[in-house]
Design an enzyme around this catalytic site. Sequence first.
Site, mmCIF file in Angstrom:
data_model
loop_
_atom_site.group_PDB
_atom_site.id
_atom_site.type_symbol
_atom_site.label_atom_id
_atom_site.label_comp_id
_atom_site.label_asym_id
_atom_site.label_seq_id
_atom_site.Cartn_x
_atom_site.Cartn_y
_atom_site.Cartn_z
ATOM 1 N N ASN A 1 5.023 2.083 -5.596
ATOM 2 C CA ASN A 1 5.329 1.967 -7.017
ATOM 3 C C ASN A 1 4.368 2.750 -7.900
ATOM 4 O O ASN A 1 4.761 3.286 -8.942
ATOM 5 C CB ASN A 1 5.332 0.488 -7.434
ATOM 6 C CG ASN A 1 6.033 0.269 -8.755
ATOM 7 O OD1 ASN A 1 7.077 0.863 -9.018
ATOM 8 N ND2 ASN A 1 5.458 -0.571 -9.598
ATOM 9 N N LYS B 1 4.433 4.396 5.596
ATOM 10 C CA LYS B 1 3.640 3.187 5.398
ATOM 11 C C LYS B 1 3.471 2.392 6.692
ATOM 12 O O LYS B 1 3.031 1.240 6.665
ATOM 13 C CB LYS B 1 4.279 2.315 4.330
ATOM 14 C CG LYS B 1 4.390 3.008 2.966
ATOM 15 C CD LYS B 1 4.978 2.081 1.933
ATOM 16 C CE LYS B 1 5.106 2.775 0.591
ATOM 17 N NZ LYS B 1 5.589 1.870 -0.475
ATOM 18 N N PRO C 1 0.820 -1.218 0.000
ATOM 19 C CA PRO C 1 0.000 0.000 0.000
ATOM 20 C C PRO C 1 0.854 1.268 0.000
ATOM 21 O O PRO C 1 1.937 1.312 0.575
ATOM 22 C CB PRO C 1 -0.793 -0.123 1.301
ATOM 23 C CG PRO C 1 -0.816 -1.572 1.612
ATOM 24 C CD PRO C 1 0.496 -2.109 1.117
ATOM 25 N N GLU C 2 0.337 2.296 -0.669
ATOM 26 C CA GLU C 2 1.001 3.601 -0.684
ATOM 27 C C GLU C 2 0.681 4.356 0.607
ATOM 28 O O GLU C 2 -0.220 3.981 1.379
ATOM 29 C CB GLU C 2 0.514 4.407 -1.882
ATOM 30 C CG GLU C 2 0.460 3.634 -3.191
ATOM 31 C CD GLU C 2 1.745 3.702 -3.993
ATOM 32 O OE1 GLU C 2 2.435 4.716 -3.929
ATOM 33 O OE2 GLU C 2 2.037 2.722 -4.705
ATOM 34 N N ARG D 1 9.972 -4.583 -9.246
ATOM 35 C CA ARG D 1 8.677 -3.947 -9.473
ATOM 36 C C ARG D 1 8.504 -3.619 -10.957
ATOM 37 O O ARG D 1 9.479 -3.421 -11.670
ATOM 38 C CB ARG D 1 8.554 -2.672 -8.638
ATOM 39 C CG ARG D 1 8.554 -2.902 -7.125
ATOM 40 C CD ARG D 1 8.525 -1.569 -6.411
ATOM 41 N NE ARG D 1 8.396 -1.672 -4.987
ATOM 42 C CZ ARG D 1 9.428 -1.740 -4.131
ATOM 43 N NH1 ARG D 1 10.665 -1.710 -4.598
ATOM 44 N NH2 ARG D 1 9.214 -1.823 -2.835
#
Length: 263
Positions: A165, A51, A2-3, A247
């Site tokens: 990402n 985060k 999660p961002e 990624r």
Amino acid sequence: MPEGDTIYHLAHRLDQALTGQVLTAAELRVPAHATADLTGRRVLGTVPRGKHLLTRFEGGVTLHTHLRMDGRWELFRPGERWRGGPAFQVRALLGTERATAVGYRLPVVQLLRTAEEHRAVGHLGPDLLGPGWDAAEARRRLLAAPQRPIGSALLDQRNLAGIGNVYAVELSFLAGVTPWTPVADLPDLDRLLERARQLLEANRLRPGHITTGDTRPGCGHWVYGRTRRDCVRCGTPIRTARHDQGRVAHWCPRCQRGPAPTE
């Protein structure tokens, strides 16, 4: 993973549900804290740090959790059937008379003194959604490794906290450079940091990481997730390749200048 805006939203939900309430049930189903008893303590609040989540209790105790790829917190009303996974995946449980928070598959569950929260989050750079956001310090940290690719540098939480990402890829597009462009070659690093802050602020209380301003399904991103689709700005097919720690990066070879993997 999660961002930062997702974690901010989750912290807001946990804060609204639990803060001010006394724990009537509390379990930490990890070996290090399996015998810890938080029952009877009042919840003082839940705050995000990049985060990371910090849930504070009276008595100077903090529960530090991190979702990484698979973890999640779910909220339920008293007596409501839990949904989120089988019981053996529950790593934390915080219950009050009004709500129950259940943490599934949490890879990080750490109980520590509130005065020692720095042990868990002290390594992080300036928090894009924090009250102490310091753009100058984030810029200094990024430029400390001027040849590092911007996509990788943005993902390093030691430089600035909160970017995942999705934003690393979208911010590269908005800056007009590929994710492999060295930090020193960015035309306007200050503008990129300002945009990062604006985007996370705009999305902190809604799902989706909208970067285009268009909330319609499939229209929220400039390039991220648009594999085998055309650039919404110029119509050129979007390309993909692996970057930081495997990624997936998406970019438009016409709208974005700079180095990129060869096919």
